[in-house]
Write an enzyme that holds these catalytic residues in place. Structure first.
Site, PDB file in Angstrom:
ATOM      1  N   ARG A 233       0.863  -1.187   0.000  1.00 18.34           N
ATOM      2  CA  ARG A 233       0.000   0.000   0.000  1.00 18.34           C
ATOM      3  C   ARG A 233       0.896   1.232   0.000  1.00 18.34           C
ATOM      4  NH1 ARG A 233      -3.273  -2.750  -1.543  1.00 18.34           N
ATOM      5  NH2 ARG A 233      -5.308  -3.310  -0.707  1.00 18.34           N
ATOM      6  N   GLU A 262      -2.007   7.798  -5.256  1.00 18.50           N
ATOM      7  CA  GLU A 262      -2.218   7.081  -6.515  1.00 18.50           C
ATOM      8  C   GLU A 262      -3.695   7.048  -6.911  1.00 18.50           C
ATOM      9  OE1 GLU A 262      -0.985   3.014  -5.627  1.00 18.50           O
ATOM     10  OE2 GLU A 262      -3.001   2.478  -5.049  1.00 18.50           O
ATOM     11  N   HIS A 294      -0.538  -0.248  -9.737  1.00 17.06           N
ATOM     12  CA  HIS A 294      -1.300  -1.199  -8.906  1.00 17.06           C
ATOM     13  C   HIS A 294      -1.750  -2.411  -9.737  1.00 17.06           C
ATOM     14  CE1 HIS A 294      -3.491  -1.139  -4.851  1.00 17.06           C
ATOM     15  NE2 HIS A 294      -3.416  -2.380  -5.260  1.00 17.06           N
TER      16      HIS A 294
HETATM   17  P1  NAD Z   1      -1.545 -11.384   4.855  1.00 15.13           P
HETATM   18  O1  NAD Z   1      -2.586 -10.920   5.826  1.00 15.13           O
HETATM   19  O2  NAD Z   1      -1.505 -12.811   4.437  1.00 15.13           O
HETATM   20  O3  NAD Z   1      -0.087 -11.024   5.440  1.00 15.13           O
HETATM   21  C1  NAD Z   1       0.238  -9.793   6.026  1.00 15.13           C
HETATM   22  C2  NAD Z   1       1.369 -10.055   7.009  1.00 15.13           C
HETATM   23  O4  NAD Z   1       1.819  -8.795   7.485  1.00 15.13           O
HETATM   24  C3  NAD Z   1       0.951 -10.890   8.225  1.00 15.13           C
HETATM   25  O5  NAD Z   1       1.846 -11.961   8.402  1.00 15.13           O
HETATM   26  C4  NAD Z   1       1.020  -9.887   9.378  1.00 15.13           C
HETATM   27  O6  NAD Z   1       1.388 -10.488  10.618  1.00 15.13           O
HETATM   28  C5  NAD Z   1       2.104  -8.956   8.870  1.00 15.13           C
HETATM   29  N1  NAD Z   1       2.107  -7.659   9.539  1.00 15.13           N
HETATM   30  C6  NAD Z   1       1.076  -6.945  10.021  1.00 15.13           C
HETATM   31  N2  NAD Z   1       1.522  -5.810  10.604  1.00 15.13           N
HETATM   32  C7  NAD Z   1       2.878  -5.829  10.466  1.00 15.13           C
HETATM   33  C8  NAD Z   1       3.919  -4.946  10.875  1.00 15.13           C
HETATM   34  N3  NAD Z   1       3.632  -3.825  11.556  1.00 15.13           N
HETATM   35  N4  NAD Z   1       5.180  -5.268  10.560  1.00 15.13           N
HETATM   36  C9  NAD Z   1       5.483  -6.416   9.910  1.00 15.13           C
HETATM   37  N5  NAD Z   1       4.545  -7.303   9.514  1.00 15.13           N
HETATM   38  C10 NAD Z   1       3.255  -6.995   9.796  1.00 15.13           C
HETATM   39  O7  NAD Z   1      -1.685 -10.401   3.613  1.00 15.13           O
HETATM   40  P2  NAD Z   1      -1.222 -10.691   2.102  1.00 15.13           P
HETATM   41  O8  NAD Z   1      -2.305 -11.402   1.373  1.00 15.13           O
HETATM   42  O9  NAD Z   1       0.155 -11.248   2.105  1.00 15.13           O
HETATM   43  O10 NAD Z   1      -1.212  -9.194   1.507  1.00 15.13           O
HETATM   44  C11 NAD Z   1      -0.256  -8.231   1.953  1.00 15.13           C
HETATM   45  C12 NAD Z   1      -0.635  -6.876   1.403  1.00 15.13           C
HETATM   46  O11 NAD Z   1      -0.469  -6.885  -0.022  1.00 15.13           O
HETATM   47  C13 NAD Z   1      -2.106  -6.487   1.586  1.00 15.13           C
HETATM   48  O12 NAD Z   1      -2.320  -5.883   2.856  1.00 15.13           O
HETATM   49  C14 NAD Z   1      -2.346  -5.523   0.476  1.00 15.13           C
HETATM   50  O13 NAD Z   1      -2.108  -4.214   0.968  1.00 15.13           O
HETATM   51  C15 NAD Z   1      -1.277  -5.859  -0.554  1.00 15.13           C
HETATM   52  N6  NAD Z   1      -1.815  -6.302  -1.848  1.00 15.13           N
HETATM   53  C16 NAD Z   1      -1.411  -5.670  -2.971  1.00 15.13           C
HETATM   54  C17 NAD Z   1      -1.881  -6.076  -4.229  1.00 15.13           C
HETATM   55  C18 NAD Z   1      -1.425  -5.405  -5.517  1.00 15.13           C
HETATM   56  O14 NAD Z   1      -2.068  -5.598  -6.559  1.00 15.13           O
HETATM   57  N7  NAD Z   1      -0.340  -4.646  -5.510  1.00 15.13           N
HETATM   58  C19 NAD Z   1      -2.782  -7.137  -4.303  1.00 15.13           C
HETATM   59  C20 NAD Z   1      -3.157  -7.786  -3.122  1.00 15.13           C
HETATM   60  C21 NAD Z   1      -2.683  -7.355  -1.906  1.00 15.13           C
END
Ligand code: NAD
Length: 329
Positions: A233, A262, A294
């Site tokens: 994000r 964005e 994105h």
């Molecule tokens: P997920 O919930 O499986 O994993 C997120 C991880 O981050 C968890 O293990 C959590 O413990 C950890 N976390 C939370 N707070 C934290 C902190 N302060 N420091 C370190 N780690 C922390 O999520 P995911 O499916 O892996 O997705 C991750 C992110 O990817 C989403 O939140 C979303 O913002 C982003 N995303 C982007 C796209 C894109 O098209 N660019 C698509 C999907 C998701």
């Protein structure tokens, strides 16, 4: 159930149309316009609306959807930081999402950005098209033998960790919860991750704790000539501080699929517009920065999974058998 899909792009319609015959109780109508207080009125007569990560699903919009009779918001994405959940609860509107559709899609894009920034593919593509076959300015570095630092080792971070391992990198990570599947990863504290990593890739969600996680102070702790990639994000990075860091030659390369401000740009063709803020232009002015819009999620496999889970969510809601993991509270 009648579903109105907002902000429909061709690839959305194609992926939902490909499977909608398998859901005879669901009817989907598509509109190109995105959600707003005004366009919420279009949802009159629809029990459900379908929105995306960049849609405005704020309190006023939710209240307007409530007046239109909407009972269900189907987010065709994983993230929901754009949804005012309290307003939804007050209005008795359920919110469902697609928690994990293809972590590899996003992780592979993160590595594509890291590789492009490292080997300057964005520069060499343009140069060769202009018959400039000079290699000056294109020197990269081997990832093999270097250290990758993954912040957040959930689904996408874990997939990125595996990719980095495949490149022959040492993989270190920071997360409050250790992922038991990643036995090849060394968990370290944030300070060590910042100071040890040659490549830092952000995969944690945007929360109050992670807002501007990458700022002047954390950038100062990074190794010189680090590569930074953000597919998570935009607001994880304080852009002004990133720009100052780029100007001070801290970064070998920066790859951004997401960035602050964005929202007006995402998924829009704005080639004839004069952009109202300078963030995008400033970022694009640097030769070692590559920005995509994105598109981390945008693979055939991910779109198929998104449309299927979204329609499963709608069916489950109608049958009263919701998958609790897909309900957002
Ligand atoms: P997920 O919930 O499986 O994993 C997120 C991880 O981050 C968890 O293990 C959590 O413990 C950890 N976390 C939370 N707070 C934290 C902190 N302060 N420091 C370190 N780690 C922390 O999520 P995911 O499916 O892996 O997705 C991750 C992110 O990817 C989403 O939140 C979303 O913002 C982003 N995303 C982007 C796209 C894109 O098209 N660019 C698509 C999907 C998701």
């Amino acid at each position: 159930m009648n579903i109105l899909m907002y902000d429909t792009k061709k690839y959305d319609k194609d992926s939902f149309d490909a499977i909608k015959d398998q859901y005879p109780d669901l009817n989907i109508d598509y509109v190109k316009t995105d959600l707003s207080e005004r366009t919420a009125r279009l949802a009159n007569g629809y029990e459900a609306i379908c929105a995306f990560v960049s849609s405005d699903v704020s309190g006023p919009v939710i209240r307007a959807l409530n007046e239109a009779g909407v009972k269900l918001i189907l987010m065709r994405c994983a993230g929901f930081n754009n949804v005012d959940l309290r307003a939804a609860e007050e209005c008795g509107i359920a919110v469902m999402r697609v928690p994990g559709y293809s972590p590899e899609a996003v992780a592979e894009h993160a590595m594509a950005l890291a590789m492009a920034a490292n080997r300057k593919l964005h520069k060499s593509y343009i140069k060769v098209r202009e018959n400039n076959f000079s290699l000056v300015g294109l020197t990269g570095m081997n990832f093999h033998g270097k250290t990758a630092g993954i912040i957040g080792t959930g689904k996408i971070g874990a997939a990125m960790a595996r990719i980095c391992q495949g490149f022959g990198m040492r993989v270190i990570a920071y997360d409050m919860y250790r992922n038991p599947d990643l036995d090849f990863v060394t968990y370290v504290d944030m300070e060590e991750l910042l100071s040890e990593s040659d490549l830092i890739s952000l995969h944690c969600p945007l929360t109050d704790d992670t807002y501007h996680l990458i700022n002047e102070k954390t950038i100062a702790k990074m190794k010189d000539h680090v590569i930074l990639v953000n597919t998570s994000r935009g607001a994880l990075i304080k852009t002004d501080d990133l720009i100052a860091g780029i100007r001070s030659r801290k970064f070998f390369g920066v790859g951004l699929d997401v960035y602050e401000e964005e929202t007006p740009n995402v998924f829009e063709n704005r080639e004839d517009d004069i952009l109202e803020t300078s963030v995008t232009a400033r970022l694009l002015s640097f030769p070692n920065v590559i920005v995509t819009s994105h598109q981390g999620f945008l693979t055939e496999e991910a779109l198929e999974a998104i449309s299927r889970t979204t329609l499963d969510n709608a069916s489950d809601f109608e049958n009263g058998s919701v998958n609790k993991g897909n309900i957002v509270k």
